[in-house]
Design an enzyme around this catalytic site. Structure first.
Site, mmCIF file in Angstrom:
data_model
loop_
_atom_site.group_PDB
_atom_site.id
_atom_site.type_symbol
_atom_site.label_atom_id
_atom_site.label_comp_id
_atom_site.label_asym_id
_atom_site.label_seq_id
_atom_site.Cartn_x
_atom_site.Cartn_y
_atom_site.Cartn_z
ATOM 1 N N THR A 16 0.871 -1.106 -0.146
ATOM 2 C CA THR A 16 0.110 -0.042 -0.041
ATOM 3 C C THR A 16 0.904 1.387 -0.129
ATOM 4 O O THR A 16 2.068 1.222 0.724
ATOM 5 C CB THR A 16 -1.077 0.116 1.079
ATOM 6 O OG1 THR A 16 -2.141 0.964 0.828
ATOM 7 C CG2 THR A 16 -0.374 0.308 2.568
ATOM 8 N N CYS A 68 -3.483 8.289 7.230
ATOM 9 C CA CYS A 68 -3.807 6.873 7.341
ATOM 10 C C CYS A 68 -3.049 5.787 7.988
ATOM 11 O O CYS A 68 -1.686 6.179 8.159
ATOM 12 C CB CYS A 68 -4.204 6.477 5.732
ATOM 13 S SG CYS A 68 -5.425 7.237 4.860
ATOM 14 N N HIS A 120 -5.752 -0.577 4.590
ATOM 15 C CA HIS A 120 -5.284 0.823 4.621
ATOM 16 C C HIS A 120 -6.467 1.606 4.818
ATOM 17 O O HIS A 120 -7.378 1.862 4.272
ATOM 18 C CB HIS A 120 -4.747 0.981 2.951
ATOM 19 C CG HIS A 120 -4.437 2.695 2.851
ATOM 20 N ND1 HIS A 120 -3.340 2.859 1.951
ATOM 21 C CD2 HIS A 120 -4.947 3.726 3.446
ATOM 22 C CE1 HIS A 120 -3.181 4.124 1.993
ATOM 23 N NE2 HIS A 120 -3.983 4.694 2.884
#
Length: 159
Positions: free
Chosen positions: A22, A28, A45
């Site tokens: 990711t 995040c 994520h």
């Protein structure tokens, strides 16, 4: 083969030829889980701590939120044979990118939501790279469970 986890997304695999990655974790959180015995790994994520802020969005995109995404990540790994007590957990992200003065503290709140859920479920974090104000990219190799992290302006390193 590389599986890419987008924002508000999740992937879990038991295919030894795969890696899961990711990109651009800012505020995040990238939550990586791995069971070394059955070689099952995954990445979530998520963007925000609590789904209660938007029930409709949470129903449509459960991986967007810590409280709805984290249980789904673990359950997906369990379906492939992972066992909670054997799982290794890595956490990355939770930075303050656009909010350098800490007004909204999204990164911190995202991390605290995870810590609260882990405490309640008696889960430990094995390694982490959180906070600060740089973006991170994180990748796991399913065959080995090796986790690699890359921060803005640096080379990828094994965690």
């Amino acid at each position: 083969m590389k599986q890419i986890v987008g924002v508000a997304d999740m992937k879990v695999s038991n295919k030894k030829t795969e890696s899961i990655i990711t990109y651009a974790l800012g505020s995040c959180i990238g939550l990586i889980v791995y069971d070394p015995v059955v070689k099952v790994g995954g990445i979530l994520h998520y963007m925000l701590p609590e789904s209660s802020i938007d029930k409709e969005k949470a129903a449509a995109r459960p991986y967007m939120f810590a409280d709805s995404g984290i249980p789904r990540l673990f359950k997906s790994a369990y379906k492939l044979g992972a066992v909670k007590q054997r799982m290794k957990v890595y956490v990355a992200g939770g930075a303050e990118i656009l909010d350098q003065k800490g007004f909204f503290n999204i990164g911190k709140r995202n991390y605290m939501a995870l810590k609260k859920m882990f405490f309640k479920n008696k889960m430990m974090i094995d390694k982490q790279n959180v906070g600060g104000n740089t973006n991170r990219t994180v990748r796991i190799e399913i065959a080995t469970g090796d986790v690699y992290i890359k921060t803005s302006g640096s080379k990828e390193v094994k965690v």
